[in-house]
Design an enzyme around this catalytic site. Structure first.
Site, PDB file in Angstrom:
ATOM      1  N   ARG A 108      -6.530 -53.468  39.219  1.00 17.63           N
ATOM      2  CA  ARG A 108      -6.321 -52.988  40.596  1.00 17.63           C
ATOM      3  C   ARG A 108      -6.538 -54.183  41.512  1.00 17.63           C
ATOM      4  O   ARG A 108      -7.654 -54.718  41.577  1.00 17.63           O
ATOM      5  CB  ARG A 108      -7.299 -51.854  40.922  1.00 17.63           C
ATOM      6  CG  ARG A 108      -7.398 -51.587  42.422  1.00 17.63           C
ATOM      7  CD  ARG A 108      -8.113 -50.305  42.738  1.00 17.63           C
ATOM      8  NE  ARG A 108      -7.297 -49.160  42.351  1.00 17.63           N
ATOM      9  CZ  ARG A 108      -7.545 -47.916  42.738  1.00 17.63           C
ATOM     10  NH1 ARG A 108      -8.574 -47.640  43.501  1.00 17.63           N
ATOM     11  NH2 ARG A 108      -6.756 -46.926  42.346  1.00 17.63           N
ATOM     12  N   HIS A 135       1.536 -47.888  43.155  1.00 17.61           N
ATOM     13  CA  HIS A 135       0.485 -47.171  42.418  1.00 17.61           C
ATOM     14  C   HIS A 135       1.167 -46.288  41.368  1.00 17.61           C
ATOM     15  O   HIS A 135       1.207 -45.064  41.476  1.00 17.61           O
ATOM     16  CB  HIS A 135      -0.334 -46.335  43.404  1.00 17.61           C
ATOM     17  CG  HIS A 135      -1.660 -45.863  42.856  1.00 17.61           C
ATOM     18  ND1 HIS A 135      -2.107 -46.179  41.584  1.00 17.61           N
ATOM     19  CD2 HIS A 135      -2.631 -45.100  43.428  1.00 17.61           C
ATOM     20  CE1 HIS A 135      -3.296 -45.611  41.399  1.00 17.61           C
ATOM     21  NE2 HIS A 135      -3.632 -44.961  42.495  1.00 17.61           N
ATOM     22  N   GLN A 138      -0.597 -43.204  39.464  1.00 11.56           N
ATOM     23  CA  GLN A 138      -0.730 -42.033  40.327  1.00 11.56           C
ATOM     24  C   GLN A 138       0.632 -41.347  40.523  1.00 11.56           C
ATOM     25  O   GLN A 138       0.732 -40.127  40.435  1.00 11.56           O
ATOM     26  CB  GLN A 138      -1.314 -42.444  41.686  1.00 11.56           C
ATOM     27  CG  GLN A 138      -1.555 -41.267  42.613  1.00 11.56           C
ATOM     28  CD  GLN A 138      -2.722 -40.396  42.182  1.00 11.56           C
ATOM     29  OE1 GLN A 138      -3.813 -40.898  41.947  1.00 11.56           O
ATOM     30  NE2 GLN A 138      -2.494 -39.096  42.078  1.00 11.56           N
ATOM     31  N   ASP A 230      -1.056 -39.307  52.210  1.00  9.35           N
ATOM     32  CA  ASP A 230      -2.057 -40.282  51.755  1.00  9.35           C
ATOM     33  C   ASP A 230      -2.766 -40.789  53.009  1.00  9.35           C
ATOM     34  O   ASP A 230      -2.317 -40.563  54.142  1.00  9.35           O
ATOM     35  CB  ASP A 230      -1.346 -41.425  51.007  1.00  9.35           C
ATOM     36  CG  ASP A 230      -2.305 -42.437  50.379  1.00  9.35           C
ATOM     37  OD1 ASP A 230      -3.523 -42.151  50.299  1.00  9.35           O
ATOM     38  OD2 ASP A 230      -1.835 -43.522  49.971  1.00  9.35           O
ATOM     39  N   CYS A 270      -3.157 -38.130  46.674  1.00  8.16           N
ATOM     40  CA  CYS A 270      -3.706 -38.924  45.566  1.00  8.16           C
ATOM     41  C   CYS A 270      -5.223 -38.975  45.603  1.00  8.16           C
ATOM     42  O   CYS A 270      -5.863 -39.252  44.591  1.00  8.16           O
ATOM     43  CB  CYS A 270      -3.129 -40.328  45.604  1.00  8.16           C
ATOM     44  SG  CYS A 270      -3.384 -41.170  47.173  1.00  8.16           S
ATOM     45  N   ARG A 298      -4.696 -37.448  35.998  1.00  8.83           N
ATOM     46  CA  ARG A 298      -4.762 -38.908  35.812  1.00  8.83           C
ATOM     47  C   ARG A 298      -5.288 -39.222  34.412  1.00  8.83           C
ATOM     48  O   ARG A 298      -4.787 -40.119  33.735  1.00  8.83           O
ATOM     49  CB  ARG A 298      -5.688 -39.550  36.864  1.00  8.83           C
ATOM     50  CG  ARG A 298      -5.170 -39.563  38.286  1.00  8.83           C
ATOM     51  CD  ARG A 298      -4.021 -40.526  38.500  1.00  8.83           C
ATOM     52  NE  ARG A 298      -4.353 -41.907  38.212  1.00  8.83           N
ATOM     53  CZ  ARG A 298      -4.995 -42.743  39.030  1.00  8.83           C
ATOM     54  NH1 ARG A 298      -5.349 -42.331  40.236  1.00  8.83           N
ATOM     55  NH2 ARG A 298      -5.263 -44.000  38.678  1.00  8.83           N
TER      56      ARG A 298
HETATM   57  N1  NVA Z   1      -2.856 -45.925  49.732  1.00  9.29           N
HETATM   58  C1  NVA Z   1      -4.220 -45.825  49.242  1.00  9.29           C
HETATM   59  C2  NVA Z   1      -4.237 -45.173  47.890  1.00  9.29           C
HETATM   60  C3  NVA Z   1      -5.605 -44.994  47.290  1.00  9.29           C
HETATM   61  C4  NVA Z   1      -5.577 -44.385  45.924  1.00  9.29           C
HETATM   62  C5  NVA Z   1      -4.855 -47.196  49.203  1.00  9.29           C
HETATM   63  O1  NVA Z   1      -4.178 -48.151  48.778  1.00  9.29           O
HETATM   64  O2  NVA Z   1      -6.002 -47.334  49.612  1.00  9.29           O
HETATM   65  N1   CP Z   2      -6.124 -41.931  43.561  1.00  8.86           N
HETATM   66  C1   CP Z   2      -6.832 -43.014  43.162  1.00  8.86           C
HETATM   67  O1   CP Z   2      -6.305 -43.984  42.599  1.00  8.86           O
HETATM   68  O2   CP Z   2      -8.164 -42.914  43.412  1.00  8.86           O
HETATM   69  P1   CP Z   2      -9.282 -44.059  43.266  1.00  8.86           P
HETATM   70  O3   CP Z   2      -9.039 -45.055  44.385  1.00  8.86           O
HETATM   71  O4   CP Z   2     -10.571 -43.331  43.394  1.00  8.86           O
HETATM   72  O5   CP Z   2      -9.119 -44.724  41.932  1.00  8.86           O
END
Ligand code: NVA
Ligand code: CP
Length: 312
Positions: A108, A135, A138, A230, A270, A298
């Site tokens: 990530r 992502h 997800q 989101d 998500c 997930r």
């Molecule tokens: N768009 C959000 C998704 C988190 C799972 C982020 O990147 O923070």
């Molecule tokens: N939806 C998702 O990826 O959640 P986290 O940021 O908690 O991993």
């Protein structure tokens, strides 16, 4: 010997790289993993997954770690603050070194290029656990959840309301692969990346589905089977959070907006969710909501992803 239907893929970087049949193979395996987890208990025995995190996570970290354990392997959590990446060790060296120890890498990161570079230099599979651009784990899980709720995906419409971010991009890439139309409503200045839109539209054209953009949430939501939102400020955009609350006025998914959707419509997110910002609490916790099924799925979908990439 198990012959993976993902044989031609080393990595999972973007849903765009996968065919409809490959996505369907994932969904079938994920459904089996969910129904009969005991059958896969030793499938990745002795294997290890390195999990690199430059950003926070609840779901991704826990579901990959637990998933790997349930498949007979182990996962090791590597915060970028603690490993040498944080002190400037090149991504290429990190990828090559980790490949000598582990069977797979999940990452990530902020820059999307960090994940593509890891994939380029690692000899083991690399799974994108979220970048600023995409992502995919997800997005795949969300379409798997739609399939579970409706029994199929073909011909259904998903309305995405809010920021044209990583989630929006992966949902636009996923729609055509599962035969779904995607309607996106964003405020001016927060539209999705035009290159992603162009690629997703080409995929949609080939699949006989549509990707449409709107300026108002009502237009996207009317008649939709799934309504998705989101956070307005993603990880890394904390400094813009206040300004974004203003810019996204009118984009909160409320019960009144949900009433415009199909009467069987589901609400999706998500997570993490900010009730009172992108979604009203009455929707996130109301009769439409499938948010905790998405979170649970997930685990099952990512176990299937690891099986397809690592059980060879
Ligand atoms: N768009 C959000 C998704 C988190 C799972 C982020 O990147 O923070
Ligand atoms: N939806 C998702 O990826 O959640 P986290 O940021 O908690 O991993």
């Amino acid at each position: 010997m198990f012959k993976s239907p993902w044989q031609r893929h080393k990595d999972l970087i973007s849903i765009h790289d996968f065919t409809t049949d490959e996505v369907e193979a994932l969904f079938q395996l994920a459904a089996n993993v969910k129904a009969r987890p005991e059958r896969y208990r030793n499938a990745l025995a002795g294997q290890t997954l390195a999990m690199i995190f430059e950003k926070s996570s609840t779901r991704t970290r826990v579901s990959f770690e637990v998933g790997m354990y349930q498949l007979g392997g182990i996962a090791t959590f590597l915060s970028s603050r603690d490993i040498q990446i944080g002190r400037g060790e090149p991504i290429s060296d990190t990828a090559k070194v980790l490949s000598r120890y582990v069977s797979g890498i999940m990452a990530r990161t902020f820059a999307h290029s960090t994940v593509t570079d890891l994939a380029k230099y690692a000899t083991v599979p690399v799974i994108n656990g979220l970048t600023d651009l995409l992502h995919p784990c997800q997005g795949l899980t969300d379409y798997f959840t739609v399939r579970e709720k409706f029994g199929h995906t073909k011909g259904l419409t998903l309305a995405y309301v809010g920021d044209g971010n990583n989630m929006c991009h992966s949902l636009m890439f996923g729609g055509p692969k599962v035969g779904m139309n995607v309607k996106v409503a964003t405020p001016e200045g927060f539209r999705p990346n035009p290159e992603i839109v162009e690629k997703a539209k080409a995929d949609a054209k080939a699949a006989g589905t549509t990707i449409e953009a709107f300026a108002r949430p009502e237009e996207a939501i009317r008649g939709a089977n799934a309504v998705y939102t989101d956070v307005w400020a993603s990880m890394g955009q904390e400094a813009e959070a206040q300004a974004r609350v203003k810019a996204f006025a009118g984009f909160q998914v409320t019960p009144a907006l949900m009433e415009l959707a199909d009467k069987e419509a589901v609400f999706m997110h998500c997570l993490p969710a900010h009730r009172g910002e992108e979604v009203a609490a009455e929707v996130a916790d109301g009769r439409w909501s499938v948010i905790f099924d998405e979170a649970e799925n997930r685990l099952h979908v990512q176990k299937a992803i690891m099986l397809l990439l690592m059980n060879r």
